[in-house]
Design an enzyme around this catalytic site. Structure first.
Site, PDB file in Angstrom:
ATOM      1  N   GLU B  42     -11.084 -69.308  86.597  1.00  0.00           N
ATOM      2  CA  GLU B  42     -10.933 -69.812  87.968  1.00  0.00           C
ATOM      3  C   GLU B  42     -10.297 -68.740  88.869  1.00  0.00           C
ATOM      4  O   GLU B  42      -9.331 -68.082  88.473  1.00  0.00           O
ATOM      5  CB  GLU B  42     -10.025 -71.048  87.915  1.00  0.00           C
ATOM      6  CG  GLU B  42      -9.799 -71.719  89.256  1.00  0.00           C
ATOM      7  CD  GLU B  42      -8.886 -72.948  89.155  1.00  0.00           C
ATOM      8  OE1 GLU B  42      -8.212 -73.111  88.117  1.00  0.00           O
ATOM      9  OE2 GLU B  42      -8.858 -73.734  90.123  1.00  0.00           O
ATOM     10  N   LYS B 109     -15.166 -77.010  93.571  1.00  0.00           N
ATOM     11  CA  LYS B 109     -14.236 -77.835  92.775  1.00  0.00           C
ATOM     12  C   LYS B 109     -14.002 -79.186  93.440  1.00  0.00           C
ATOM     13  O   LYS B 109     -13.707 -79.244  94.639  1.00  0.00           O
ATOM     14  CB  LYS B 109     -12.915 -77.073  92.634  1.00  0.00           C
ATOM     15  CG  LYS B 109     -11.870 -77.709  91.738  1.00  0.00           C
ATOM     16  CD  LYS B 109     -10.637 -76.788  91.628  1.00  0.00           C
ATOM     17  CE  LYS B 109      -9.602 -77.308  90.651  1.00  0.00           C
ATOM     18  NZ  LYS B 109      -8.452 -76.365  90.526  1.00  0.00           N
ATOM     19  N   CYS B 145     -11.395 -76.282  86.247  1.00  0.00           N
ATOM     20  CA  CYS B 145     -10.032 -76.684  85.864  1.00  0.00           C
ATOM     21  C   CYS B 145      -9.781 -78.182  85.989  1.00  0.00           C
ATOM     22  O   CYS B 145     -10.326 -78.956  85.201  1.00  0.00           O
ATOM     23  CB  CYS B 145      -9.023 -75.864  86.677  1.00  0.00           C
ATOM     24  SG  CYS B 145      -7.411 -75.675  85.862  1.00  0.00           S
TER      25      CYS B 145
END
Lengths: 534, 534
Positions: B42, B109, B145
């Site tokens: 990330e 994300k 994540c």
């Protein structure tokens, strides 16, 4: 509309749920029969910002008990109160409307600020609904703080039939904020053709000062009422036709006065709310400590402040004289403790270790740290808080010694650029001279080496402060700053100093935010990063 | 599936956009012809977390240039890379998939962590779409994540046809985190009957350590691969049938080893990434400085670490002997600088000021601060970072002197409770004895007053640490802690100390988070609040 509302612009202590509830009860009871409703600021029951106390389940339970207690103890008036509220496992920042033991409605804040000093998305879920209630035939809409900075919540409230909008706030001070928020609310009123009552918190809370200045604008966006700044006060606003003719619109103060009073408020509340037995300041004869002293005396009273001069071999006699003059003008106790014995002891203790190495900034830091030890010792012994005297320009470029002149519990002027320090001194002197003219005219010096001047290692403050504002507050790149007319070499040097000295700022005492972007939670920079220039 | 993917578990420097881009280019080129795709963590291009650098427009422009450069310089392999991406005036945290100069897809994300140390909602807008791409006939889904910690993103990806899920991470270490994230990803794989490739960052960044330990689970949730912890490394994962038979699953280490290696990684990267010329430590003969020294030597090498003993009138001879033994066991340079001359100088300088007042903690603080000045002077003169030696138990209750033993640039064990300090010492001694047994057996003492022991003013550390964990990490109330079997008087006293000493922690140097909740950005408490007990 036949409506009398009380704006309760009060000073709440964070976490003092039971004390804040009592304050709400007392204020509301005092207005029964005199007004239809009393309106308190955002999160009045917890104080603002309660930060991670909101993550404690028992803290929220205590809020629930406080709500029940206020409900049971106030009758005969509507209350509009801000508090955190659990619903379906989520937490909301609400404005509740209560009457005679009953919760009529609860509005859940829509727009949660999560920028600058604000972390509201860390704690709260956003509300989605417009909420109104009726009082004396008037439909009243609710919003909380940030809601009014966006278009949607007021428009939703208007669409739900609101004829008057309440906006409860915990809006912190920075330069230019008061006119900015008024203009914003005025345009929001005009957009929706609705009067708006803006209720703000007042008082200092760590690095923030809530400046009060609550106000009312009519449906045409005209200012109909403004409460004093920096003062805890309640006022009845009569919204009936002709009702506001008796109201007085507190005038806006000059920028210098607003900043100065923000600093006084911030110091007073930090010292008092934390229970210190007054304050102590190291007085150098320079302009920064002179201003800090004036603020402390205005905040706490001369008998609650004492100063220490700590001359060294590099201290000019003029500095000692000026420091004494400052202390005497303000009527504070002072004494002199020369640092030479300790400074010499350290030089001898380190002589072997440093043998063969040239004198450098290390020896300057030792002097500053000897002063830090003396001041902290007196602070520890007497329970007085040590106020540091560094300004924002110094904090920016690291022109300060960690554990030396940066040692202390609170840093009143850490967000005040040096050029504004001078303006604030002149403002304070315009009321009564407390800072000798010579202090304002001498070239600034740290007096840590022979014939040292700030201008030996820094650009002129007029230039430095402009570069700093562009880089720190406006996020401008080197290219942009140079394009604005600054020398590239100077810009690169200044920015390099800012970036390299984040580690000092990370260990600095808290101080009062007065600019658009202060160091601290307002500017979250890594310590470790590639300081390659952009 | 016929697929070979490289897990690039690398150490990126925050803000070093051009350097990070070069690392990505070099790693990707090295794998051309050996694998079908290479997957980076990330925000690999910026490092993690870039914090408020993300607010700088020019910073994002530099990322765009870096993306263009990588695109132009790598051919013949798919790259999956994390970076911040501007779209329609908003910023997204994306996983981009690139091939032969072309951006194939970009996944934004969905779930932005805004709790604990994370502030992602301060910077990013949430994505809403599932994104997949095809490679060798396999449809591959993307997540970043936090996405994998919730049910929805993986399920959306599965619904969009994904047969394999990539999850790129910057997941920081804390005790118990590695098994926790593996179990989580295993259950996510089982829920969706899909293999998941979990790619983590590695290295220290200020208070965080990213522990690596990237892994692969198959569609049944079985662990198929695990990379080493705390090591920058790339590894090809062969997902063809039977392909993973050659893979080696790195075993999980003991809890003590994981914590110890996290501390070593954190110290090494803080010191190296910030360009210090090694480290200096004040060695007392106690267990905390002994552990700090062992960590520093393991992180930097014995030649990069030096120690100073600074005895006073209250220092036991045994302490000096043990400190020398520690330095000699680890092979670091040491010398002794007694603090008496400076301590005496301050006592004399303050004699008049303190006349008639009893000796109290002030005099203890002066000793600690004399040591701070000596250590900082050597640090300043030599460019070595001063490491402080305080542990979490002390930081919690304020059993440390601000500007004294708290002075320093980095605090390696500030999040390590005292009881764990002992366990880590024994772990380190199990490899090779570096801390004399006597140090682990003597009762702890600050040696700032005659015959002083920690147990004079604190509960036993075994009790203290349990109360602290419940209050600080688990947000338990007094009632809950007492119900768990602790004496109410002790609980109230401990919590009172924790609350009162937030001002010290606010000025503490940064240190490495190893518990579920560290002090610092992980626990945001006001300084000013009503410390009424709940």
């Amino acid at each position: 509309m036949d409506l009398k509302l009380v704006i309760a612009q009060l000073n709440f202590l964070v976490g003092d749920i039971e004390g804040n509830a009592q304050l709400i009860i007392d204020e509301a009871r005092a207005q029964v029969g005199r007004a239809d409703a009393i309106v308190f600021p955002e999160l009045a029951i917890t104080g603002y910002p309660p930060e991670d106390l909101l993550l404690r389940s028992h803290f929220i339970q205590r809020v629930e008990l406080a709500v029940a207690q206020i409900l049971s103890r106030v009758r005969g008036i509507h209350l509009v109160v801000g508090y955190p509220r659990r619903r379906d496992g989520r937490l909301y920042n609400v404005a509740g409307v209560w009457r005679d033991g009953e919760v009529l409605v609860e509005y859940e804040k829509h727009k949660l600020p999560n920028y600058s000093v604000f972390d509201e998305k860390r704690y709260f879920s956003p509300g989605r609904e417009a909420v109104t209630f009726d009082l004396n035939g008037v439909r009243i809409g609710l919003t909380v703080c940030e809601d009014i900075w966006e278009v949607e919540p007021a428009a939703m409230s208007r669409a739900a039939g609101a004829q008057l909008l309440l906006n409860i706030n915990a809006s912190p001070f920075h330069i230019g904020k008061a006119p900015e928020r008024e203009e914003l609310v005025q345009s929001r009123a005009r957009e929706n053709n609705i009067p708006i009552l803006y209720v703000n918190l007042v008082g200092g809370q760590d690095e923030l000062v809530f400046d009060g200045g609550s106000f009312v604008v009519d449906a045409e966006g005209e200012l109909a009422e403004r409460l004093p700044f920096f003062t805890a006060t309640s006022k009845i606003v009569d919204l009936s036709p002709g009702g506001n003719e008796t109201s007085r619109i507190t005038p806006l103060m000059s920028e210098e006065e607003r900043v100065y009073r923000a600093l006084v408020t911030g110091v007073r509340d930090y010292v008092r709310k934390n229970g210190f037995n007054g304050a102590i300041i190291g007085l150098s004869g320079g302009v920064d400590s002179a201003l800090t002293l004036a603020i402390a005396v205005d905040a706490l009273g001369a008998d609650q402040v004492e100063v220490v001069m700590m001359p060294s071999r590099y201290t000019a006699e003029m500095s000692n004289q000026d420091a004494i003059a400052e202390a005497e003008l303000l009527g504070v106790a002072y004494r002199s403790i020369p640092i030479e014995p300790a400074f010499n002891a350290f030089l001898e203790m380190l002589a072997e270790e440093f043998a063969g190495r040239p004198v450098d900034v290390t020896e300057e830091n030792i002097q500053a740290r000897c002063r830090g030890i003396i001041l902290m010792a007196i602070s520890n012994k007497k329970g007085r808080i040590l106020l540091t005297t560094g300004n924002k320009s110094e904090m920016s470029v690291g022109y300060a010694t960690l554990y030396g002149d940066m040692a202390g519990g609170f840093a009143p002027i850490k967000d005040v650029p040096k050029t504004l320090v001078y303006r604030l001194c002149r403002y304070r002197n315009s009321i009564a001279e407390v800072i000798p003219e010579r202090v304002l005219e001498r070239p600034p010096s740290a007096e840590l080496a022979p014939d040292q001047k700030d201008s030996d290692s820094l650009p002129d403050y007029a230039v430095l402060d402009q570069i700093l504002e562009r880089y720190v507050e406006q996020d401008q790149s080197v290219t942009e700053i140079v394009a604005a007319g600054f020398e590239e070499r100077t810009v690169l040097r200044v920015i390099g100093m800012v970036d390299r000295n984040e580690y000092k700022r990370r260990q600095a005492p808290p101080g009062i935010k007065i600019t658009r972007r202060a160091y601290g939670r307002d500017r979250r920079y890594p310590l470790t990063w590639s300081k390659r220039r952009d």
